[in-house]
Design a protein around this motif. Structure first.
Motif: not given
Length: 174
Positions: A52-62
């Motif tokens: 979940i943390n990885g997915e949220l990091s990707l969305e934050y960057t996007a």
């Protein structure tokens, strides 16, 4: 003879105590198995949270770098940009993707074990019962233990009379 019975009883009682402690005691095999299961569950839960943390990091960057992603989120929330026209169709539910689940709370489960005093009591009771069983077995095999007085005794070839008292009445045995 009695020394052997005591030694065997104490040894078996100690063996029962040690086996109970090793198998079911505070740091025994049963408690260790429970802790290993908890460790496995925590590892699985940690891996899910890392995903979940990885997915949220990707969305934050996007969201930080791509304005089209920001516009898509704004449309999902009901905002319309200048020059856009909004068409609403009645009867259809709007598509809504739920936000990420941050996981569930995991509480430490108490480890179930047999207390030390119960292991000790079981060892002592086992030793005592075994000692009593050994004594009863000897009494059953050798009936001379159960007689109060020897009914016929001989001293240098001469018959000696002995008396036993049964319910206050003297009984002479030959």
């Amino acid at each position: 003879m009695i020394r052997t019975k005591v030694l065997v009883s104490v040894s078996i009682g100690t063996l029962v105590y040690v086996l109970m402690s090793i198998c079911f005691g505070r740091s025994g095999m049963w408690a260790m198995k429970q802790l290993e299961n908890q460790k496995r569950d925590i590892s699985i839960h940690t891996a899910e949270i890392a995903k979940i943390n990885g997915e949220l990091s990707l969305e934050y960057t996007a969201l930080k770098q791509d304005m089209d992603v920001v516009a898509a989120y704004a449309r999902r929330l009901g905002y319309v940009a200048e020059g856009e026209k909004l068409v609403k169709i009645s009867g259809l539910k709007p598509y809504y993707e739920p936000l990420y689940d941050a996981g569930t709370v995991m509480r430490k489960a108490e480890v179930i074990y047999v207390p030390e005093w119960i292991c000790k009591v079981l060892g002592m009771v086992t030793g005592l019962l075994l000692f009593l069983l050994l004594l009863l077995r000897d009494f059953a095999k050798n009936p001379s233990y159960s007689k109060v007085a020897d009914s016929k005794s001989y001293s240098a070839g001469i018959k000696v009379h002995s008396y036993e008292s049964i319910a206050g009445i003297k009984v002479e045995t030959l």
